[in-house]
Design an enzyme around this catalytic site. Structure first.
Site, PDB file in Angstrom:
ATOM      1  N   HIS B 112       9.468   4.518   0.441  1.00 53.58           N
ATOM      2  CA  HIS B 112       8.472   3.597  -0.113  1.00 53.58           C
ATOM      3  C   HIS B 112       9.193   2.531  -0.927  1.00 53.58           C
ATOM      4  O   HIS B 112      10.131   2.839  -1.658  1.00 53.58           O
ATOM      5  CB  HIS B 112       7.523   4.399  -1.019  1.00 53.58           C
ATOM      6  CG  HIS B 112       6.726   3.566  -1.973  1.00 53.58           C
ATOM      7  ND1 HIS B 112       6.950   3.577  -3.333  1.00 53.58           N
ATOM      8  CD2 HIS B 112       5.702   2.702  -1.756  1.00 53.58           C
ATOM      9  CE1 HIS B 112       6.090   2.764  -3.924  1.00 53.58           C
ATOM     10  NE2 HIS B 112       5.338   2.222  -3.000  1.00 53.58           N
ATOM     11  N   ASN B 114       8.146  -1.107  -3.217  1.00 56.35           N
ATOM     12  CA  ASN B 114       7.111  -2.007  -3.719  1.00 56.35           C
ATOM     13  C   ASN B 114       7.772  -3.033  -4.616  1.00 56.35           C
ATOM     14  O   ASN B 114       8.626  -2.692  -5.435  1.00 56.35           O
ATOM     15  CB  ASN B 114       6.048  -1.210  -4.496  1.00 56.35           C
ATOM     16  CG  ASN B 114       4.981  -2.106  -5.119  1.00 56.35           C
ATOM     17  OD1 ASN B 114       4.950  -2.283  -6.323  1.00 56.35           O
ATOM     18  ND2 ASN B 114       4.138  -2.680  -4.296  1.00 56.35           N
ATOM     19  N   VAL B 115       7.412  -4.291  -4.446  1.00 57.18           N
ATOM     20  CA  VAL B 115       7.811  -5.335  -5.399  1.00 57.18           C
ATOM     21  C   VAL B 115       6.592  -6.206  -5.636  1.00 57.18           C
ATOM     22  O   VAL B 115       5.891  -6.603  -4.699  1.00 57.18           O
ATOM     23  CB  VAL B 115       9.018  -6.179  -4.913  1.00 57.18           C
ATOM     24  CG1 VAL B 115      10.333  -5.499  -5.274  1.00 57.18           C
ATOM     25  CG2 VAL B 115       8.975  -6.443  -3.419  1.00 57.18           C
ATOM     26  N   ARG B 116       6.306  -6.472  -6.883  1.00 55.33           N
ATOM     27  CA  ARG B 116       5.064  -7.165  -7.210  1.00 55.33           C
ATOM     28  C   ARG B 116       5.250  -8.041  -8.435  1.00 55.33           C
ATOM     29  O   ARG B 116       6.122  -7.806  -9.285  1.00 55.33           O
ATOM     30  CB  ARG B 116       3.942  -6.162  -7.453  1.00 55.33           C
ATOM     31  CG  ARG B 116       4.254  -5.175  -8.561  1.00 55.33           C
ATOM     32  CD  ARG B 116       3.196  -4.068  -8.679  1.00 55.33           C
ATOM     33  NE  ARG B 116       3.507  -3.163  -9.781  1.00 55.33           N
ATOM     34  CZ  ARG B 116       4.286  -2.079  -9.696  1.00 55.33           C
ATOM     35  NH1 ARG B 116       4.824  -1.749  -8.548  1.00 55.33           N
ATOM     36  NH2 ARG B 116       4.536  -1.339 -10.754  1.00 55.33           N
ATOM     37  N   HIS B 181       0.481  18.720 -11.063  1.00 51.71           N
ATOM     38  CA  HIS B 181      -0.173  19.957 -10.622  1.00 51.71           C
ATOM     39  C   HIS B 181       0.715  20.791  -9.687  1.00 51.71           C
ATOM     40  O   HIS B 181       0.344  21.906  -9.327  1.00 51.71           O
ATOM     41  CB  HIS B 181      -1.541  19.652  -9.988  1.00 51.71           C
ATOM     42  CG  HIS B 181      -1.467  18.858  -8.719  1.00 51.71           C
ATOM     43  ND1 HIS B 181      -1.354  17.488  -8.678  1.00 51.71           N
ATOM     44  CD2 HIS B 181      -1.466  19.253  -7.428  1.00 51.71           C
ATOM     45  CE1 HIS B 181      -1.310  17.077  -7.427  1.00 51.71           C
ATOM     46  NE2 HIS B 181      -1.370  18.124  -6.647  1.00 51.71           N
TER      47      HIS B 181
END
Lengths: 305, 305
Positions: B112, B114-116, B181
């Site tokens: 994965h 992501n760059v934003r 969890h």
């Protein structure tokens, strides 16, 4: 007067036995395995225990789980009570049964039953109890007569509890099992109730028993009618795809799941609700006028009873 | 000075092209399909658009998605900014790329990126911008040399941005991609950063480019090394099971997913991160000393670089 905790627990433990026996009989081969577990305070806020029963790889049921649990915590998580935010943080006890069944045959709907009893003991005021629960049906290839039967059972079991009871809890079910990000209901609904104590304990408990006992009358005839229908890879693939929505609902929206995970509950027991096999597909749209396209019409609230 | 929105958008659109071309080349057969979409204000708070590209049923990649989007909203949802809760509710603009790759071969890790870039425009004060993103690796059967390579690339691309940068963002990644969890990390980590603006725009933007450009250097050599390894049903079944944890993380914990769904984003584009096929099994435990049991040792933060 008897102790409500003892009465509710006895009913729910007996219900678990009856549910498992009936599902085993309907499956005709597979048996439930049982995990009894206890949870000391340990690293979490919870103590108590439960009995998780899972049937896997049955002839009719690809997976079925029936969980009993009785747990106590020192601080009630916000997800536990929608209508009484002032109780968040109070010591609490919960006793409940959850059932989720994922049939193998795509013509047999997935279903879910929950009945639970909560007690919260806030500082400086009297303890408060309430019942909650319900059952709902998630078909892949719906048959009108099956959905009508399901809702007729729900309607009839509600009738002794007031003229508006079915309509109120049917609507609540449609609203609760709604996937906002998909703009569709999880299935064709059923009953959902929570924070129920306004009828007094005896009557509320009788309603909980009516829901618990009524579930098999609602579900088993549908299983019997559909479990031997022929299906192929196309129907199986559609079932696996639609099970993805079940996963989305349970992990993004379901208050019971979030309550369990937030409160340090037993992860394996909570997540036994997830389907055994699932697929996700980007941009899937059923062909116009196909049987798969018809499902969308059932994922909007509708009068059935 | 040039317009930061234009510069960031141009970089990210170019990055999307380069990522897709490189993944297609590594796959050796399949191609990305593209959905360009626009989102008028309509029923939601969002307007803007994006370009979702998905590769399905490749030889190497069972599914890969690379999404570009540029959207504006009138009220920033709380999930968008961890460290600036006072900006929740302000008008905002976001431009970003998200990539998720689910390989077919269980010896090739899922990954994965992501760059934003965000801008929030609160009333009565100046606009605020920040960068965020990172990349992380989720192996099923980890190889030490692969994980070491992955982190070496991450470390090296961080080096020009300060002696502590890698350690800080590596730790943040371990903390962010943690399934409470399950008491395990999602995988072996990588980099995660958010709310980054303290270096000034030019240097922050350079860091974003270093992360975006560095991703292929980190991932592709691992794909090349593992994509032709023999595997059977046992490894496939373990991969499908472990993909369940990916689903759990993305739907229960991931802030990007929740931000997207909360803000009325495009559901199909957001949920392209989910694996194409998954299985869940109650109470699964790998046999002691099996290759599957070894994974647990990798799902705890560890020094790799």
């Amino acid at each position: 007067m008897s102790d409500p905790v003892i009465d509710v627990e006895a009913y729910l433990r007996g219900l678990q036995d009856r549910l498992c026996a009936a599902l085993e009989a309907a499956d005709g081969g597979a048996s439930f395995m049982e995990d009894a577990w206890t949870r000391p305070h340990g690293g979490t806020d919870l103590r108590g225990g439960g009995c998780t029963r899972v049937l896997a790889n049955g002839a009719v049921f690809e997976q079925g789980g029936v969980n009993f649990s009785k747990v106590e915590g020192s601080r009630l998580p916000p997800a536990a009570t929608a209508h009484r935010p002032q109780l968040a943080g109070a010591p609490w006890t919960a006793i409940g049964i959850s059932l989720v069944v994922h049939p193998r045959n795509p013509y047999v709907p997935t279903t879910h039953l929950n009945v639970r009893w909560f007690q919260a003991r806030p500082e400086n005021t009297a303890a408060v109890w309430w019942f909650g629960g319900g059952f709902d049906l998630t078909p892949f290839y719906p048959f009108d007569e099956d959905v009508a039967h399901w809702h007729a059972v729900a309607r009839d079991l509600c009738a002794p509890f007031g003229a508006e009871t079915y309509a109120k809890y049917k609507k609540w079910c449609d609203e609760y099992f709604f996937l906002k990000h998909r703009n569709e209901t999880r299935g064709v609904g059923g009953l959902f109730f929570d924070d129920l104590n306004e009828w007094g304990f005896e009557r509320c408990f009788a309603f909980q028993r009516a829901v618990g006992d009524g579930f098999l009358d609602a579900y088993l005839p549908i299983v019997e009618k559909r479990k031997n229908m022929q299906f192929g890879e196309r129907e199986r693939e559609f079932q696996l795809y639609r099970r993805g929505r079940y996963v989305e609902f349970n992990l993004v929206h379901d208050r019971g799941t979030l309550f369990g995970l937030q409160s340090g509950g037993r992860t394996e027991s909570i997540l036994m609700s997830l389907p055994p096999r699932v697929r996700f597909e980007y941009g899937y749209t059923p062909k116009a006028d196909s049987p798969e396209a018809q499902l969308a019409e059932y994922l909007k609230p509708r009068d059935w009873a």
